[in-house]
Design an enzyme around this catalytic site. Structure first.
Site, mmCIF file in Angstrom:
data_model
loop_
_atom_site.group_PDB
_atom_site.id
_atom_site.type_symbol
_atom_site.label_atom_id
_atom_site.label_comp_id
_atom_site.label_asym_id
_atom_site.label_seq_id
_atom_site.Cartn_x
_atom_site.Cartn_y
_atom_site.Cartn_z
ATOM 1 N N CYS A 196 40.040 31.761 37.883
ATOM 2 C CA CYS A 196 39.012 32.355 37.024
ATOM 3 C C CYS A 196 38.460 31.391 35.978
ATOM 4 C CB CYS A 196 39.563 33.605 36.355
ATOM 5 S SG CYS A 196 40.183 34.804 37.567
ATOM 6 N N HIS A 327 36.731 34.623 27.340
ATOM 7 C CA HIS A 327 37.097 35.048 28.688
ATOM 8 C C HIS A 327 37.096 36.575 28.725
ATOM 9 C CE1 HIS A 327 38.548 34.305 32.682
ATOM 10 N NE2 HIS A 327 39.609 35.069 32.493
ATOM 11 N N HIS A 362 34.433 41.081 36.089
ATOM 12 C CA HIS A 362 35.120 39.795 36.241
ATOM 13 C C HIS A 362 34.746 39.232 37.602
ATOM 14 C CE1 HIS A 362 37.760 36.539 36.087
ATOM 15 N NE2 HIS A 362 38.778 37.086 35.441
#
Length: 437
Positions: A196, A327, A362
């Site tokens: 990620c 994030h 996400h």
């Protein structure tokens, strides 16, 4: 082939550097000896809009891409929302390849690259004529095809494979698909699999290559497609939100998986000025860390080291940062840990800290690349995108997350955090290029 961290005297997991970092000298004559790196083109495919204008409008409006999953059968799950893209037609963007020759993530990446080249005022022929780099980050590669192949084997036996899908699963096809789509020849190609944080890793790779003079232009970012494997994995971890993603909120319940691609076209400032290009932002520097302390739990000290390394690499101080694109996954532990790391570097006077995952979910390997594109748009247009779905801020986070509505702001420096399982962290610093001489 270089790794983004190869040759770096100040690897972000280490202590203070004793020599300048490769690709991002921090001061004085060392910085002058390197090329300044600017972003001149953006290509985005998201659940809230495809193309830079649609994406920018959605960021300003605080649109949500959350909806029930249609990509795979969700029978047996108590809830199954995601930020799925339902209006993308690869044939509208691909010119040199048949859509069925590419997996969904590679389709996103190739389409976003076409967009980025056009947005930069270039043609494929112009990019083909120079030394170039294609660097794409990913978490899942073509796991949508792996889902399909696994289902065939379960239903029909281990030898039951779809040869077309099987040919598409090689992860390097994400970057190779861009090369083939644009017909690039004098090109270095890499797919970065650091989960990620991979989008920021890929952009940092391109920054080093351009600033050192290794290449003239770079197409860098990330891409991933919604897949059953990843949704199920996060669901079993108890980290999927039942409705929407609420980063930093007292009532947050987890992530929504998403999909898409973000590709940045980067070149030297000299090149951009020579051709009269419009510049979104300057890439000032980046930092990396890999603590490997736990498979999934974030490490606050490692994140803080990564942020500090990025600041050092970019030649800035914490007080210079106007806002942070966090994030910001919306899970209980990750938001608290990330804010704790930010506070460890910035003290109690934190800049506004937002998460666009509240809007687009996400997107795994595309997450920090799309956030980089959002930061570049924010710098160009003078606004901070909101964290939507917000009700009340968790006291353990206690940040100004720009709840629900974008705000106008004069921005000079922004920070984009990308954090991943296994302690893979990458923090990127962008600046309004006129202010970053």
């Amino acid at each position: 082939m270089r790794s983004p961290a190869d040759g770096r005297a100040n690897h972000p997991a280490d202590g203070p550097a004793t020599a300048p970092a490769t690709g991002a000298p921090r001061a004085g004559a060392d910085r002058a000896a390197r090329h300044r790196v600017v972003i001149t083109g953006l290509g985005v495919v998201t659940s809230v809009g495809t193309g830079v204008d649609a994406f920018a409008d959605s960021l300003r409006a605080g649109r949500s891409g959350a909806k029930p999953i249609g990509a795979f059968d969700t029978t047996g799950f108590a809830y199954a929302n995601a930020c799925e893209i339902t209006d993308f037609e690869p044939a509208d963007w691909l010119e040199a390849q048949e859509p069925e020759d590419l997996g969904r993530a590679a389709q996103f990446a190739a389409a976003a690259s076409r967009m980025a080249v056009a947005d930069a005022g270039l043609t494929a022929e112009r990019v083909r004529a120079v030394r170039s780099l294609v660097s794409v980050g990913t978490t899942d590669g073509e796991s949508r095809d792996l889902d399909h192949l696994t289902a065939l084997q379960v239903a029909e036996g281990e030898d039951a494979l779809d040869p077309v899908a099987a040919r598409r699963v090689w992860p390097n096809r994400l970057s190779a698909g861009i090369v083939r789509e644009l017909g690039l020849e004098d090109v270095e190609t890499v797919t970065v699999p650091t989960a990620c944080a991979a989008g920021n890793y890929a952009v940092g790779y391109g920054y080093d290559a351009i600033s050192s003079g290794d290449v003239d232009m770079a197409l860098c970012g990330g891409a991933d497609a919604l897949c059953r494997k990843t949704f199920t994995g996060f669901y079993r971890l108890g980290t999927i939100a039942p409705d929407v993603c609420r980063p930093f909120d007292a009532d947050r319940q987890g992530i929504l998986t998403g999909e898409g691609a973000g590709i940045l076209l980067m070149e030297s400032l000299e090149s951009a000025r020579a051709r009269g290009a419009t510049i979104y932002a300057e890439v000032l520097g980046y930092g990396l860390s890999c603590d490997a302390s736990h498979p999934v739990a974030p490490d606050r000290d490692s994140i803080a080291r990564c942020i500090t390394a990025a600041h050092r690499n970019a030649g800035i101080e914490p007080a210079d940062v106007d806002f942070i694109s966090a994030h910001g996954t919306g899970t209980r532990a990750n938001d608290v840990t990330e804010v704790g790391a930010i506070r460890q570097v910035f003290g109690e006077d934190l800049p506004r800290t937002v998460s666009i995952k509240s809007m687009i979910g996400h997107t795994m390997g595309a997450a920090s690349a799309l956030a980089s594109a959002a930061c570049a748009l924010a710098l160009r247009d003078g606004f901070i995108p909101p964290t939507i779905n917000h009700r009340s801020t968790d006291p353990e986070c206690a940040v100004d997350c720009v709840p629900n509505e974008a705000v106008t702001a004069e921005l000079k420096v922004v920070q984009n955090n990308g954090l991943a399982f296994g302690g893979n962290n990458a923090v990127l610093v962008l600046g309004a290029w006129q202010q970053a001489a």
